[in-house]
Design an enzyme around this catalytic site. Structure first.
Site, PDB file in Angstrom:
ATOM      1  N   GLY A 128     -55.325  41.954  -7.605  1.00  0.00           N
ATOM      2  CA  GLY A 128     -55.099  42.152  -6.178  1.00  0.00           C
ATOM      3  C   GLY A 128     -53.980  43.141  -5.917  1.00  0.00           C
ATOM      4  O   GLY A 128     -53.502  43.839  -6.819  1.00  0.00           O
ATOM      5  N   GLU A 129     -53.549  43.190  -4.662  1.00  0.00           N
ATOM      6  CA  GLU A 129     -52.517  44.134  -4.239  1.00  0.00           C
ATOM      7  C   GLU A 129     -51.106  43.612  -4.487  1.00  0.00           C
ATOM      8  O   GLU A 129     -50.245  44.337  -4.962  1.00  0.00           O
ATOM      9  CB  GLU A 129     -52.689  44.440  -2.744  1.00  0.00           C
ATOM     10  CG  GLU A 129     -53.836  45.363  -2.417  1.00  0.00           C
ATOM     11  CD  GLU A 129     -53.529  46.790  -2.789  1.00  0.00           C
ATOM     12  OE1 GLU A 129     -52.706  47.438  -2.116  1.00  0.00           O
ATOM     13  OE2 GLU A 129     -54.105  47.258  -3.781  1.00  0.00           O
ATOM     14  N   ILE A 130     -50.859  42.354  -4.122  1.00  0.00           N
ATOM     15  CA  ILE A 130     -49.510  41.782  -4.196  1.00  0.00           C
ATOM     16  C   ILE A 130     -49.599  40.432  -4.888  1.00  0.00           C
ATOM     17  O   ILE A 130     -50.448  39.598  -4.556  1.00  0.00           O
ATOM     18  CB  ILE A 130     -48.890  41.622  -2.793  1.00  0.00           C
ATOM     19  CG1 ILE A 130     -48.901  42.960  -2.048  1.00  0.00           C
ATOM     20  CG2 ILE A 130     -47.461  41.102  -2.902  1.00  0.00           C
ATOM     21  CD1 ILE A 130     -48.459  42.870  -0.597  1.00  0.00           C
TER      22      ILE A 130
END
Length: 434
Positions: A377-379
C-alpha cells in the site's frame, strides 16, 4: 560506469517493469550494459548468478505484463499521457498531451526486446510530441514532472538507441525548462513551458532537487554546459541555506526568496524523497566530492533522526518524533540508496550503510508479503510486535520497493531477491491484470 538509463526516475509503470525484468532474468541482451556498477567489491558477491529452469517462463510473464499495459494504452489511450484503467479512456495531465506513457516506455520496451512495440512508441514520440504551447494559455506545467518523465525518457531512449532525433527533442524541451529558472538560481515548480512565466513561489525539495541527472547528462551529450550549470547550481544554493538539522532539508521552499517555509517537515517520503537519491547519483555521475559530502551528511542525519531500527524491522519514519511508527512506500527507495552508497565508497561506516539498506529492503518487502494480494500500500504502520498494517491500502504500482530489491540482488547476488521479484510478478498477474 553506472548507466543513466537506471539513474533516471521514470514513470511508475516503466521502472517497475524494467527493474522486475532485469531482476528476474539472466540473458536479456542489454542487462549488463544498463545496470553494471563498476566496481562491485568481489567479497560482497555471496551467491553466483543462477540460471533456473523457469527463467524463460518468468521472462515471458514479464513480457506479457508489459504487452498487456502497452496494448491497452494503444487500444484506449493512443496519443494521450496515460490510460485510466477503470474507465478505459485516455487522460492528459494538462489540457494537452506530452505522451508520458510512450516516452517513458521506450527504454522498457527496448530492454525487453519488444522491438515492434518500441518502434511504435518511437514513431509516436518523434512525430507527434510537441512542446510549442499556445502562449495565450494560462495553464502551468510542472517543471519536475516534465524533467524526470519526458526529458529523462528521451535521454534514456538515446542511451539505448543513439538516434540523435531524441536529442533534438531533448534540447528543445530543456531550453524551455531553463525559462523556469529565476534570477536567484532556483526554478519555479509551476510555469508556462513556452513563455517561462510563473506566478507561484511554492516549491518542494524533491521538485528542485531531482532535475540534475537529466540536465547534466544533456550537457555531456551536447557539450553545452548551461543545462548542468543551472541544475547543479540548485544544489549549491540548497547547501548554503540554513537548516535546523545539518544534512536534513525541509520539504517546502519559497523559490522566489530562497528560503524554507513552514511547516518545517523533515522526511524522505512525499515532497522530499528523490532529492537525497540524486545527491548520491550525481556524485557517481560527476565524481565531484562536494556532492558526496552532501550525501554523507544527509545519510548521517537520516540515520540519527528518521531511521527506526529494532529486532523486527528497519524503516525510515515519515517525520521526526519519538515513537513514530509510520512509513511511506515512497521512502522504500532508501534500501537501495543506502546500500549503493556503501559499496561505492567502502570507508568509515560503509558496511553499516550496506546493512541498513538490506534491512530497509527486507521491511519494505514485508509490507508486501503481509497483505492478501502480495502487493504493498501507500502508507504503513508498524505494530509493537513488529507486524505491519496498512494505513492507506491503495496500490499505486510505485517502483521503490522493487527498485531496492533490484539493487540488493545486483550487489549481493542473493537469490532470495529474485524469488521476491517472482512473487511480485505473480501478485501483479493475479490482481492487477484486468
Amino acid at each position: 560506469m553506472l548507466k543513466r538509463a537506471i539513474l533516471k526516475r521514470v514513470c511508475i509503470y516503466s521502472i517497475i517493469g524494467m527493474c522486475l525484468l532485469l531482476l528476474v532474468t539472466v540473458e536479456f541482451g542489454y542487462k549488463e550494459n544498463v545496470v553494471e556498477i563498476d566496481p562491485i567489491p568481489v567479497n560482497l558477491i555471496q551467491h553466483s548468478n543462477s540460471t533456473s529452469d523457469d527463467d524463460v517462463v518468468i521472462q515471458n510473464q514479464m513480457k506479457t505484463l508489459i504487452l498487456h499495459a502497452w496494448n491497452s494504452y494503444k487500444l484506449y489511450a493512443w496519443g494521450s499521457d496515460e490510460l485510466k484503467p477503470i474507465t478505459m479512456k485516455g487522460s492528459n495531465w494538462t489540457s494537452y498531451s506530452y505522451m508520458f506513457t510512450p516516452v517513458d516506455s521506450l527504454d522498457t520496451l527496448y530492454i525487453a526486446g519488444l522491438m515492434d512495440e518500441y518502434q511504435e512508441a518511437k514513431s509516436l514520440v518523434l512525430n507527434n510530441m510537441n512542446f510549442d504551447i499556445d502562449p495565450s494559455s494560462e495553464e502551468k506545467n510542472n517543471h519536475f514532472e516534465i524533467t524526470i518523465r519526458v526529458l529523462g525518457g528521451l535521454l534514456s531512449a538515446y542511451e539505448l538507441d543513439p538516434d540523435f532525433r531524441y536529442i533534438d527533442k531533448a534540447v528543445d524541451l530543456a531550453n524551455r525548462l531553463l525559462k523556469a529558472f529565476q534570477s536567484n538560481g532556483l526554478p519555479s515548480m509551476w510555469f508556462n513551458l513556452r513563455t517561462g512565466q510563473s506566478t507561484s513561489s511554492s516549491g518542494l525539495l524533491a521538485s528542485i532537487g531531482t532535475i540534475q541527472l537529466e540536465m547534466q547528462y544533456l550537457s555531456d551529450i551536447t557539450g553545452n554546459p548551461v543545462y548542468q550549470e543551472k541544475a547543479l547550481g540548485v544544489l549549491d544554493i540548497l547547501k548554503n541555506m540554513q537548516t535546523e538539522i545539518p544534512g536534513l532539508y525541509p520539504s517546502y521552499i519559497n523559490t522566489f526568496a530562497n528560503k524554507f517555509t513552514a511547516p518545517y517537515r523533515y522526511s524522505i517520503g512525499p515532497d522530499s524523497d528523490s532529492f537525497y537519491e540524486y545527491l548520491l547519483k550525481i556524485w557517481i555521475s560527476t565524481k565531484e566530492e562536494k556532492y558526496r559530502d552532501m550525501y554523507d551528511l544527509s545519510m548521517n542525519a537520516i540515520k540519527d533522526n528518521l531511521l527506526v531500527r529494532d529486532k523486527h524491522n528497519a524503516y525510515i519514519s515519515d517525520g521526526i518524533g519519538d515513537g513514530n511508527k509510520v512509513f511511506h512506500h515512497l521512502s522504500c527507495f532508501a534500501g537501495g540508496m543506502f546500500s549503493l552508497g556503501g559499496i561505492t565508497r567502502m570507508t568509515n561506516n560503509w558496511s553499516e550503510q550496506l546493512d541498513i539498506g538490506r534491512r530497509i529492503t527486507d521491511t519494505c518487502y514485508k509490507s508486501y508479503a503481509s497483505t492478501k494480494t502480495g502487493l504493498g500500500g501507500e502508507i504503513m504502520n508498524v505494530q509493537s510486535d513488529g507486524s505491519i498494517t496498512l494505513i492507506e491500502d491503495k496500490v499505486s504500482l510505485r517502483p521503490e520497493v522493487i527498485e531496492s530489491i533490484f539493487y540488493q540482488y545486483r550487489i549481493t547476488k542473493d537469490p532470495k531477491y529474485r524469488e521476491w521479484g517472482k512473487k511480485i510478478i505473480q501478485s501483479l498477474i493475479d490482481n492487477a491484470m484486468g
